[in-house]
Design an enzyme around this catalytic site. Structure first.
Site, PDB file in Angstrom:
ATOM      1  N   GLU A 186      27.204  29.156 -26.434  1.00 26.90           N
ATOM      2  CA  GLU A 186      25.904  28.864 -26.832  1.00 26.90           C
ATOM      3  C   GLU A 186      25.214  27.819 -26.109  1.00 26.90           C
ATOM      4  OE1 GLU A 186      22.980  26.875 -29.514  1.00 26.90           O
ATOM      5  OE2 GLU A 186      24.795  26.257 -28.872  1.00 26.90           O
TER       6      GLU A 186
ATOM      7  N   ASP B  24      31.999  27.024 -28.769  1.00 22.68           N
ATOM      8  CA  ASP B  24      32.123  26.033 -27.757  1.00 22.68           C
ATOM      9  C   ASP B  24      31.125  24.826 -28.102  1.00 22.68           C
ATOM     10  OD1 ASP B  24      29.611  27.252 -27.786  1.00 22.68           O
ATOM     11  OD2 ASP B  24      28.951  26.590 -25.986  1.00 22.68           O
TER      12      ASP B  24
HETATM   13 ZN   LIG Z   1      25.240  23.974 -31.761  1.00 24.04          ZN
END
Ligand SMILES: [Zn+2]
Length: 392
Positions: free
Chosen positions: A150, A88
């Site tokens: 993340e 992401d």
């Molecule tokens: Zn990163």
């Protein structure tokens, strides 16, 4: 019947052109499935066995695990090397960009685009490093791992830990570190403190119970606690060698002529290895509760986001020593959180090491220095040789 894997350049272009924003704001949050499908195709064509595992309750978000070579178990569990990254990116404001954030653009030795540095490019480099490897040549497996979310709450890494499946012995996370190995990172917490009293006319203090004055007392307590923590906990590897607490937001009351009925304070806490989010939250709650009780205020402490624990991989770990030898730099410590603590908890000895720069991350006109690409691929090949090909 497999097709040839596209060129490095084509892979970089494909990754940057496939958006995969994760955000705690639902209207900005996107599925990472299209990006994983792209990786899955290339990895399958490169001979990897690919699995896409949806996050519990989130069919639009998944982790990808691709493995080349058979599973081998050593005396300490599964062997092999994991090259990991998050699939992401953060959200972006297109009007602040001079370049198209969703198109790879090369200019002046820099590759511009969202995720060039942090860190979708890394997957193209990892696949390039594995190009031409025959599964039967591997003594220990090579795994390429792409995680979800993340940037928002690390849901992907948390789901992997929850599933508890061993992935290998060593891991590299290709987060932007300017090609320097990192073996320590601080943990990160964001906490909100809310005090509730009673509002009343400013002319008579007995008519109310000031939450704002209560928060003043809380803040005084917290600044003293911060001094205590800094005196008790030191780790000289970090540039800021002590835990930090930053009160970054406060809001209370509505008018000078009213006693303040409610007040809220937000804190950022950075934890050294050895401290746990649980212990710090307990310490925080104890202090807030004591102040609130003395003043008859109601209180509440809530997490602004799920905490990220600190991480430490021992200096004498083989992956640390190999990364130091290949880069010529001693392993360092950083003050931001990564997925490393979740990987460490899965039994992976983990270093963070990637070609981007953290200064570029989360910024308009994010770029990757083109000159960093070849050394990073060389480095990955060195690690693959050491941990997957050579006799142990
Ligand atoms: Zn990163």
């Amino acid at each position: 019947m497999s097709r040839p894997v596209p060129s490095l350049r084509q892979m970089l272009e494909g990754l940057i052109a496939t958006p995969s924003v994760s955000s705690s704001q639902p209207d900005r949050d996107q599925s990472n499935r299209p990006l994983l499908e792209l990786l899955a195709t290339w990895l399958a064509d490169a001979g990897f066995a690919v699995e896409i595992l949806a996050l519990p309750g989130r069919p639009d978000k998944a982790n990808l695990i691709a493995t080349l070579g058979g599973g081998v178990r050593g005396p300490n569990g599964p062997e092999g090397l994991v090259l990991a990254g998050h699939a992401d990116t953060v959200p972006f404001d297109g009007h602040l960009w001079r370049h198209d954030p969703l198109r790879l653009t090369e200019e002046g030795g820099r590759l511009y685009g969202l995720g060039t540095s942090d860190m979708k490019s890394f997957f193209a480099l990892a696949i390039e490093a594995a190009r031409g490897l025959a599964p039967e040549a591997l003594r220990r497996p090579l795994t390429i791992l792409a995680t979800a979310d993340e940037e928002s709450a690390m849901h992907g890494a948390r789901a992997l830990l929850e599933a508890g499946r061993p992935l290998g012995r060593y891991a590299l996370i290709g987060e932007p570190t300017g090609l320097r190995p990192v073996r320590l990172n601080k943990g990160v917490m964001g906490e909100a403190i809310r005090l509730v009293g009673r509002s009343g006319h400013a002319s008579d203090p007995s008519l109310g119970l000031s939450a704002l004055e209560g928060m003043h007392a809380v803040l005084t307590e917290l600044l003293a606690w911060r001094e205590e923590l800094a005196a008790q906990h030191r780790h000289s590897a970090f540039a800021i060698p002590y835990p930090t607490i930053n009160p970054g937001y406060i809001h209370g009351g509505d008018n000078a002529n009213r006693i303040c009925g409610e007040c809220e304070l937000h804190l950022d806490l950075r934890l050294l290895p050895g401290l746990t989010p649980e212990a710090l939250r307990a310490g925080l709650e104890r202090r807030v509760a004591a102040v609130a009780a003395a003043r008859g205020l109601q209180w509440e402490v809530t997490a602004l986001f799920p905490s990220i624990p600190p991480a430490e991989t021992p200096a004498d770990s083989a992956i640390v020593e190999a990364a130091e030898a290949l880069t010529g730099h001693p392993a360092e410590a950083v003050n931001f959180g990564t997925e490393a603590p979740f990987f460490n908890a899965l039994g992976l000895e983990t270093i963070v090491l990637g070609p981007g720069d953290i200064a570029q991350a989360h910024q308009p006109d994010e770029y990757l220095e083109a000159a960093r690409i070849a050394p990073m691929i060389e480095l990955l090949r060195g690690l693959i040789r050491r941990f997957c090909l050579d006799a142990a």
